[in-house]
Design a protein around this motif. Structure first.
Motif, mmCIF file in Angstrom:
data_model
loop_
_atom_site.group_PDB
_atom_site.id
_atom_site.type_symbol
_atom_site.label_atom_id
_atom_site.label_comp_id
_atom_site.label_asym_id
_atom_site.label_seq_id
_atom_site.Cartn_x
_atom_site.Cartn_y
_atom_site.Cartn_z
ATOM 1 N N CYS A 113 42.624 38.497 50.505
ATOM 2 C CA CYS A 113 41.263 38.269 50.000
ATOM 3 C C CYS A 113 40.552 37.110 50.688
ATOM 4 C CB CYS A 113 41.295 38.034 48.491
ATOM 5 S SG CYS A 113 41.719 39.506 47.549
ATOM 6 N N SER A 147 32.202 41.653 52.476
ATOM 7 C CA SER A 147 31.947 42.985 51.911
ATOM 8 C C SER A 147 32.563 44.076 52.771
ATOM 9 C CB SER A 147 30.447 43.225 51.783
ATOM 10 O OG SER A 147 29.895 42.369 50.818
ATOM 11 N N PRO A 151 38.755 44.463 50.278
ATOM 12 C CA PRO A 151 38.632 45.489 49.235
ATOM 13 C C PRO A 151 37.771 44.987 48.067
ATOM 14 C CG PRO A 151 40.834 44.533 49.220
ATOM 15 C CD PRO A 151 40.119 43.969 50.411
ATOM 16 N N PRO A 152 37.204 45.896 47.304
ATOM 17 C CA PRO A 152 36.336 45.496 46.185
ATOM 18 C C PRO A 152 37.034 44.560 45.193
ATOM 19 C CG PRO A 152 36.187 47.860 46.554
ATOM 20 C CD PRO A 152 37.262 47.342 47.460
ATOM 21 N N THR A 153 38.328 44.662 45.058
ATOM 22 C CA THR A 153 39.039 43.778 44.119
ATOM 23 C C THR A 153 38.970 42.314 44.551
ATOM 24 O OG1 THR A 153 41.093 44.200 45.303
ATOM 25 C CG2 THR A 153 40.649 45.557 43.340
ATOM 26 N N CYS A 154 38.634 42.059 45.808
ATOM 27 C CA CYS A 154 38.567 40.684 46.317
ATOM 28 C C CYS A 154 37.168 40.099 46.230
ATOM 29 C CB CYS A 154 38.992 40.640 47.778
ATOM 30 S SG CYS A 154 40.724 41.000 48.054
ATOM 31 N N GLN A 155 36.174 40.912 46.007
ATOM 32 C CA GLN A 155 34.800 40.395 46.013
ATOM 33 C C GLN A 155 34.654 39.310 44.952
ATOM 34 O OE1 GLN A 155 33.042 41.318 48.636
ATOM 35 N NE2 GLN A 155 34.742 42.699 49.082
ATOM 36 N N ASP A 157 36.254 36.513 45.096
ATOM 37 C CA ASP A 157 37.456 35.666 45.174
ATOM 38 C C ASP A 157 37.489 34.983 46.528
ATOM 39 O OD1 ASP A 157 39.626 38.106 43.620
ATOM 40 O OD2 ASP A 157 38.134 36.780 42.760
#
Length: 162
Positions: A113, A147, A151-155, A157
């Motif tokens: 991330c 972006s 991955p979206p789970t890191c946005q 962070d």
């Protein structure tokens, strides 16, 4: 599905990419020597972008990339090629030669991330250089990189470090 970068499939794909890059460079070199950098006005934006992408990915042939930089500089000076293309190519070649970049266009994903800009020669001059090349401000670019690369789970962070 993620592929292990050390897997035989990934290594085979990487070898294929390198082969295609070498073939593209071999075909492009004489064309650029004969015709110079393609002008957007004469050849169209699509041709100029495709040539730039091929040169960007010719990392196995630094002398060719340096030759192309000289041609692209003329194109930018004449207004027939975008300054952003020159900035990205100059940064990529500098990083590839172990030198710091000037525009802050090159980054790596560090961990799941985190995106980190590769070394920049003078952070105090980057904003003006980016503006002159037609690039967005560095913080906007870093957000775009996050972006695109994470991955979206890191946005939201972590942060990209200049």
């Amino acid at each position: 599905m993620d592929v292990d970068p050390k897997s035989p499939q990934a290594e085979k794909a990487a070898d294929r990419v390198m082969l295609v890059d070498r073939q593209n460079t071999a075909q492009l070199r004489p064309w650029l020597q004969r015709c110079g950098w393609p002008s957007i006005r004469t050849h169209g934006e699509e041709v100029e972008v495709l040539v730039w992408l091929l040169v960007q990915h010719a990392d196995q042939d630094r002398p060719f990339q340096l030759f192309a930089i000289d041609l692209l500089k003329r194109g930018v000076f004449e207004g027939s090629a975008p300054g952003a293309h020159l900035a990205y190519l100059e940064d990529r070649v500098a990083i590839g030669m172990g030198k710091p970049q000037r525009y802050g266009t090159q980054a790596e994903q560090k961990g799941p991330c985190h995106v980190e800009l590769l070394p920049i020669d003078d952070l105090g001059k980057v904003a003006a250089r980016r503006r002159q090349a037609g690039l967005p401000p560095l913080d906007t670019y870093v957000d775009q990189l996050r972006s695109a690369m994470l991955p979206p789970t890191c946005q939201g962070d972590g942060k990209a470090a200049p």
